[in-house]
Design a protein around this motif. Structure first.
Motif, short mmCIF file in Angstrom:
data_model
loop_
_atom_site.label_atom_id
_atom_site.label_comp_id
_atom_site.label_asym_id
_atom_site.label_seq_id
_atom_site.Cartn_x
_atom_site.Cartn_y
_atom_site.Cartn_z
N ASP A 1 0.82 -1.20 0.00
CA ASP A 1 0.00 0.00 0.00
C ASP A 1 0.86 1.26 0.00
N LEU A 2 2.07 1.13 0.51
CA LEU A 2 2.98 2.26 0.67
C LEU A 2 4.39 1.74 0.46
N ALA A 3 5.26 2.56 -0.15
CA ALA A 3 6.62 2.10 -0.42
C ALA A 3 7.63 3.22 -0.22
N PHE A 4 8.70 2.92 0.49
CA PHE A 4 9.85 3.80 0.59
C PHE A 4 10.87 3.30 -0.42
N LEU A 5 11.11 4.08 -1.48
CA LEU A 5 11.93 3.60 -2.59
C LEU A 5 12.82 4.70 -3.13
N ARG A 6 13.60 4.32 -4.14
CA ARG A 6 14.52 5.25 -4.78
C ARG A 6 13.96 5.62 -6.17
N PRO A 7 13.64 6.91 -6.41
CA PRO A 7 13.23 7.31 -7.76
C PRO A 7 14.41 7.16 -8.73
N PRO A 8 14.13 7.13 -10.05
CA PRO A 8 12.85 7.45 -10.67
C PRO A 8 11.89 6.27 -10.73
N VAL A 9 10.59 6.60 -10.81
CA VAL A 9 9.53 5.63 -11.01
C VAL A 9 8.77 6.06 -12.26
N ARG A 10 8.79 5.24 -13.26
CA ARG A 10 8.17 5.61 -14.54
C ARG A 10 6.84 4.89 -14.73
N SER A 11 5.88 5.28 -13.93
CA SER A 11 4.54 4.72 -14.05
C SER A 11 3.53 5.79 -13.67
N PRO A 12 2.61 6.12 -14.56
CA PRO A 12 1.60 7.13 -14.24
C PRO A 12 0.62 6.66 -13.17
N GLN A 13 0.66 5.38 -12.85
CA GLN A 13 -0.24 4.83 -11.83
C GLN A 13 0.32 4.95 -10.41
N ILE A 14 1.54 5.46 -10.31
CA ILE A 14 2.20 5.59 -9.01
C ILE A 14 2.47 7.06 -8.72
N GLU A 15 2.11 7.50 -7.51
CA GLU A 15 2.43 8.85 -7.06
C GLU A 15 3.67 8.80 -6.17
N VAL A 16 4.63 9.65 -6.48
CA VAL A 16 5.91 9.63 -5.78
C VAL A 16 6.18 10.99 -5.14
N ARG A 17 6.57 10.97 -3.88
CA ARG A 17 6.93 12.20 -3.17
C ARG A 17 8.31 12.02 -2.55
N VAL A 18 9.27 12.84 -3.00
CA VAL A 18 10.64 12.76 -2.49
C VAL A 18 10.68 13.25 -1.06
N LEU A 19 11.30 12.47 -0.19
CA LEU A 19 11.41 12.81 1.22
C LEU A 19 12.76 13.43 1.56
N ARG A 20 13.82 12.96 0.92
CA ARG A 20 15.14 13.50 1.23
C ARG A 20 16.13 13.06 0.16
N ARG A 21 17.27 13.71 0.14
CA ARG A 21 18.40 13.33 -0.70
C ARG A 21 19.56 12.99 0.21
N GLU A 22 20.38 12.03 -0.20
CA GLU A 22 21.53 11.67 0.61
C GLU A 22 22.70 11.30 -0.30
N PRO A 23 23.92 11.59 0.15
CA PRO A 23 25.09 11.31 -0.69
C PRO A 23 25.44 9.83 -0.71
N LEU A 24 26.14 9.45 -1.75
CA LEU A 24 26.75 8.12 -1.77
C LEU A 24 28.03 8.17 -0.95
N ILE A 25 28.30 7.10 -0.23
CA ILE A 25 29.55 6.98 0.53
C ILE A 25 30.20 5.64 0.17
N ALA A 26 31.45 5.52 0.53
CA ALA A 26 32.19 4.29 0.23
C ALA A 26 32.13 3.33 1.42
N VAL A 27 32.11 2.04 1.10
CA VAL A 27 32.26 1.00 2.12
C VAL A 27 33.51 0.21 1.75
N LEU A 28 34.46 0.13 2.68
CA LEU A 28 35.72 -0.56 2.45
C LEU A 28 35.92 -1.63 3.52
N PRO A 29 36.63 -2.69 3.16
CA PRO A 29 37.03 -3.64 4.21
C PRO A 29 37.97 -2.92 5.18
N THR A 30 37.90 -3.22 6.43
CA THR A 30 38.75 -2.52 7.42
C THR A 30 40.24 -2.76 7.16
#
Length: 303
Positions: free
Chosen positions: A143-172
């Protein structure tokens, strides 16, 4: 059996007097007496002993009174619940979370809904990639989804909540793991652990675009669908990864999170529902989510 006759019977039984019961019900005594006779005829047994001074319950009447009270209480509860459902404060809702939001947003969201809307049952589906969530919204699984845009469907309403940067994950044990920041170009020779390709993950495309802007395409890429598996693979020394910053809430021994130097690549987190969703329950939970994160910006369809 008419419900009003059950109500009349309870009033007479509790008052033990037709006159007092009639006054309580704001009706005349003769029609009340007639309705009780019709009820007894419908039940098929005598429920009341009548005298000139008082009314007493028969054995059958005492048992019928117990059940009659339960019936009336159940009707009252049904009315209350129907109003709660109509107002969006009671019911069940299925919600999907993309991988990073599973470890970041999900815990605080669930706490907030349970505190503010205790009548709502949450059916949580974590670690869902955007295309799968869109399909689940369209077929009614979610009924509800927290997802990453873009969504290319006219049947879905999308509201952006926030933006966040990409970060790196490395082995220690990686030579750069102890740095304050890492330049993406310094990881060009490392194998990458990524989300699935072929339009199955929005973050995959963001990672690939970010690497290309840094002047390289990873020579080796291992694809995994779940965020926890991706970070675990990095911790095991199988490669490095780029993930949304919220993934750092997932702490796995052997993995180090570092901000990227020299790039501002970001991904969006959005809240999606079916377009023109009529459910007041969905509207109420959506509003709570937007309030928790700080509103949102609606995207046009087919973005």
């Amino acid at each position: 059996m008419e419900l009003r006759r059950v109500q009349y019977f309870v009033a007479v039984a509790e008052e033990s007097h037709f006159g007092r019961a009639a006054a309580r019900l704001n009706m005349a005594q003769p029609p009340l007496s007639q309705q009780i006779k019709l009820l007894e005829a419908e039940v098929g047994v005598q429920l009341l002993h009548r005298t000139t001074r008082k009314v007493e319950l028969t054995e059958a009447g005492r048992r019928f009174l117990e059940r009659a009270r339960e019936i009336l209480a159940a009707v009252d509860s049904a009315v209350v619940e129907a109003n709660e459902v109509a107002s969006g404060t009671l019911g069940r809702i299925a919600i999907g979370f993309t991988g990073s939001a599973t470890y970041d947003l999900l815990p605080s969201f669930v706490r907030a809904v349970r505190a503010d809307l205790p009548g709502i049952e949450l059916d949580i589906h974590g670690e869902m990639l955007t295309p799968r969530q869109v399909a689940a919204l369209l077929d009614g699984t979610l009924d509800l989804a927290f997802l990453r845009p873009p969504v290319r469907s006219p049947q879905i309403e999308v509201r952006v909540l926030r933006r966040e940067p990409l970060i790196a994950v490395l082995p220690t044990q990686h030579p750069l793991a102890a740095s304050d920041k890492v330049r993406l170009s310094d990881l060009a020779d490392d194998p990458f652990i990524t989300y699935p390709s072929h339009n199955r993950s929005v973050v995959y495309d963001a990672v690939l675009d970010t690497c290309q802007h840094a002047g390289f395409v990873p020579a080796t890429m291992h694809e995994v669908a779940e965020t926890s598996t991706l970070v675990s693979f990095v911790a095991a020394g199988l490669g490095v990864a780029l993930v949304p910053a919220s993934v750092q809430h997932l702490q796995i021994t052997g993995a180090a999170y570092l901000p990227l130097a020299g790039t501002t690549s970001e991904v969006e987190l959005a809240l999606a529902t079916r377009a023109d969703e009529p459910s007041p329950l969905v509207a109420r939970v959506r509003a709570r989510a937007e309030g928790l994160i700080g509103g949102g910006r609606r995207l046009p369809p087919n973005r």
